[in-house]
Scaffold this motif. Structure first.
Motif, short mmCIF file in Angstrom:
data_model
loop_
_atom_site.label_atom_id
_atom_site.label_comp_id
_atom_site.label_asym_id
_atom_site.label_seq_id
_atom_site.Cartn_x
_atom_site.Cartn_y
_atom_site.Cartn_z
N UNK A 56 0.83 -1.21 0.00
CA UNK A 56 0.00 0.00 0.00
C UNK A 56 0.87 1.26 0.00
N UNK A 57 1.91 1.25 0.82
CA UNK A 57 2.73 2.46 0.92
C UNK A 57 3.47 2.71 -0.38
N UNK A 58 3.88 1.64 -1.08
CA UNK A 58 4.57 1.81 -2.35
C UNK A 58 3.62 2.43 -3.39
N UNK A 59 2.35 1.97 -3.37
CA UNK A 59 1.38 2.54 -4.33
C UNK A 59 1.13 4.02 -4.04
N UNK A 60 1.05 4.36 -2.77
CA UNK A 60 0.85 5.77 -2.39
C UNK A 60 2.04 6.60 -2.88
N UNK A 61 3.22 6.07 -2.61
CA UNK A 61 4.44 6.76 -3.00
C UNK A 61 4.50 6.94 -4.52
N UNK A 62 4.16 5.87 -5.24
CA UNK A 62 4.15 5.93 -6.71
C UNK A 62 3.14 6.97 -7.19
N UNK A 63 1.97 6.94 -6.58
CA UNK A 63 0.92 7.88 -7.00
C UNK A 63 1.39 9.32 -6.81
N UNK A 190 10.98 1.80 5.69
CA UNK A 190 10.58 2.15 4.34
C UNK A 190 9.10 2.47 4.25
N UNK A 191 8.27 1.66 4.93
CA UNK A 191 6.82 1.89 4.91
C UNK A 191 6.50 3.31 5.37
N UNK A 192 7.04 3.68 6.54
CA UNK A 192 6.66 4.98 7.12
C UNK A 192 7.31 6.14 6.39
N UNK A 193 8.49 5.90 5.79
CA UNK A 193 9.11 6.93 4.94
C UNK A 193 8.19 7.25 3.76
N UNK A 194 7.71 6.19 3.09
CA UNK A 194 6.85 6.40 1.93
C UNK A 194 5.54 7.09 2.29
N UNK A 195 5.10 6.85 3.54
CA UNK A 195 3.83 7.46 3.96
C UNK A 195 4.03 8.88 4.47
N UNK A 196 5.30 9.34 4.48
CA UNK A 196 5.53 10.77 4.77
C UNK A 196 6.36 11.07 6.00
N UNK A 197 6.82 10.04 6.73
CA UNK A 197 7.61 10.32 7.94
C UNK A 197 9.06 10.62 7.58
N UNK A 198 9.71 11.38 8.47
CA UNK A 198 11.18 11.43 8.41
C UNK A 198 11.65 10.20 9.18
N UNK A 199 12.56 9.43 8.58
CA UNK A 199 12.97 8.18 9.23
C UNK A 199 14.49 8.15 9.38
N UNK A 200 14.95 7.97 10.62
CA UNK A 200 16.39 7.84 10.88
C UNK A 200 16.66 6.43 11.40
#
Ligand code: NAD
Length: 461
Positions: A56-63, A190-200
């Motif tokens: 789901x997150x990859x599709x959101x990111x792609x969109x 990766x999931x939360x990065x694609x959904x808009x989080x800053x991830x460290x």
């Protein structure tokens, strides 16, 4: 007292598959599971929900980022996180209910409750009502593992948590700190990065994905950095705690990091709590694992163990193979797992998949080998997919050309690795792979070209 031929403790991929195979072989089988849903960590709070979120997150990111290039104009792309979680939950329910149906079909008796060994051939199931006493000719322990903690980390079951919490955040964190750059840390990061989080991502070692071919891991690190994941390598986390509205993470030799959520992914620990191992004379080793022989027999009389609770990689399909081999050994006297042919897959984008020896291992062992590498960017299908990052590396014995290891970084690596697993399992040579016709245009052609490259004759390089 109810008597069964085999009692399996734990209904994860190791346990439920072993139960089904044993029933196929004619045993009267029971499976005890403490959770109301079957399927274990993998189906309930591991592999399956994480794959749903990755998709789901990859599709959101792609969109949001990649559609214009395809000539597709999208307006007002938005995120409905509750819907995304609902989809994931439906998939999990479908899969876990499916195991219940398989059990019914195979007439496997299911007990709900915590099982504990109570002497040779005896198992007690502690449930809400009164304990149920069972007897069995054979007992198979398939109790899996739980997330490991770290000294100094104060889990609060919400903002500082494990993958279980990381699969269900009710909103997208502003800043997520992930501890550990292994499979779980990278997939969920990766999931939360694609959904808009800053991830460290904080990692103790100077590299990501320990155990993976280091050349591929370096390539992957570059790609993940370009995607926006931030890494602090060689960073040993010593503490994480809640501080007002924030979480604070401390690592040796670095400024403390403030963030709104912390995901701890530093490995898993075998789960043997309150299992009554002492009642049958089983001890665990320094890592909490149960020692087994080749036939998965423990030191307890007719007590066997498989999966995360014994040695080897903590992977669902490894546990499945062991479960099948174990019950086949019990019933037929034959059954075997080829540990050299167990693949590993990290489901990031691109995926990372491996089987057999890494180049690092071959070098360390002083083995003489040849290697063939082929890049995704030279493959037409990769261009059509818009996924040209990555490569396939095949390692083959210098003398015999037998395939020793295959390592893939790139789109659909997790599917492509199946051909390599078959090659390793069947003792194929790199030229066996090269001689096989691979459909055009497919990503599988990259595997063929890498095999040709072992012999210095790739066509499209
Ligand atoms: P892992 O062992 O793969 O990675 C843990 C990482 O944490 C390591 O890189 C380690 O160096 C690091 N670490 C340990 N202590 C640290 C510290 N104090 N500070 C910073 N970093 C530290 O473990 P995982 O990612 O938690 O996964 C657990 C198990 O589940 C693994 O065995 C894995 O194979 C399995 N798993 C597999 C898949 C898959 O097959 N796709 C997915 C998820 C999990």
């Amino acid at each position: 007292m109810t008597r069964h031929d085999l009692i399996v403790i734990g209904a994860g991929p190791g346990g439920y598959v072993a139960a089904i195979r044993a029933a196929q072989l004619g045993l009267n089988v029971a499976c005890v599971e403490k959770e109301s849903a079957l399927g274990g960590t993998c189906l309930r709070i591991g592999c399956i929900p994480s794959k749903a979120l990755l998709e789901s997150s990859e599709r959101y990111h792609q969109a949001r980022t990649a559609m214009a290039e395809h000539g597709i104009r999208l307006k007002d792309v938005g995120l409905d996180l509750p819907a995304l979680h609902r989809r994931k939950d439906t998939i999990v329910r479908t899969m876990t209910d499916g195991i219940g149906l398989l059990f019914k079909k195979r007439k496997i008796t299911r007990y709900l409750g915590h099982a504990r060994l109570a002497g040779p051939g005896k198992v007690v199931v502690d449930s809400d009502n009164k304990p149920v006493e069972l007897e069995a000719r054979h007992v198979l322990i398939a109790t899996g593992s739980t997330s490991a903690g770290l000294p100094g980390i104060e889990f609060d079951g919400d903002r500082i948590g494990t993958s279980t919490e990381g699969l269900a955040y009710p909103d997208v964190p502003e800043h997520l700190v992930v501890i550990g750059a292994g499979y779980i840390g990278l997939e969920l990061g990766t999931v939360w990065l694609r959904l808009g989080a800053r991830v460290t991502v904080l990692e103790y070692l100077d590299r990501i994905l320990p155990g993976t071919d280091s050349q591929l891991a370096r390539q992957a690190l570059r790609i993940f950095k370009n995607q926006g994941l931030e890494f602090r390598l060689s960073s040993r986390v010593t503490a994480a705690r809640i501080d007002g509205d924030n979480c604070v993470v401390e690592a040796e030799g670095a400024e403390p990091l403030r963030c709104d959520r912390v995901l701890v992914a530093v490995g898993r620990t075998p789960y043997t709590e309150n299992l009554g191992l002492e009642s049958v004379g089983i001890e665990v080793d320094g890592k909490g694992r149960i020692s087994v022989r080749d036939d998965f027999a423990t030191s307890g009389d007719r007590v066997y163990a498989i999966g995360d609770v014994i040695r080897g990689p903590m992977l669902a399909h490894k546990a499945e193979e062991e479960g099948v081999a174990c019950v086949e050994r019990i019933v037929t006297g034959r059954g075997h797992v080829n540990y050299d042919a167990i693949p590993g897959v990290c489901y990031t984008e691109p995926e990372i998949a491996s089987v057999g020896k890494t180049e690092d291992e071959l070098k360390e062992a002083g083995a003489r080998y040849r290697k063939g590498i082929f890049q995704y960017r030279a493959n037409a299908r990769a261009h059509a997919l818009g996924q040209t990052d990555g490569s396939v590396k095949i390692l083959a014995d210098e003398q015999t050309d037998r395939v020793l290891g295959v390592h893939i970084l790139g789109a659909r690596a997790g599917d492509l690795i199946a051909e390599a697993v078959a090659a390793v399992e069947l003792g194929a040579t790199s030229q066996d792979i090269a001689r096989c016709s691979h459909a055009h245009p497919t990503l599988a052609e990259i595997v063929k070209e890498a095999a040709l490259a072992v012999d210095g004759r790739p066509i499209h390089a």
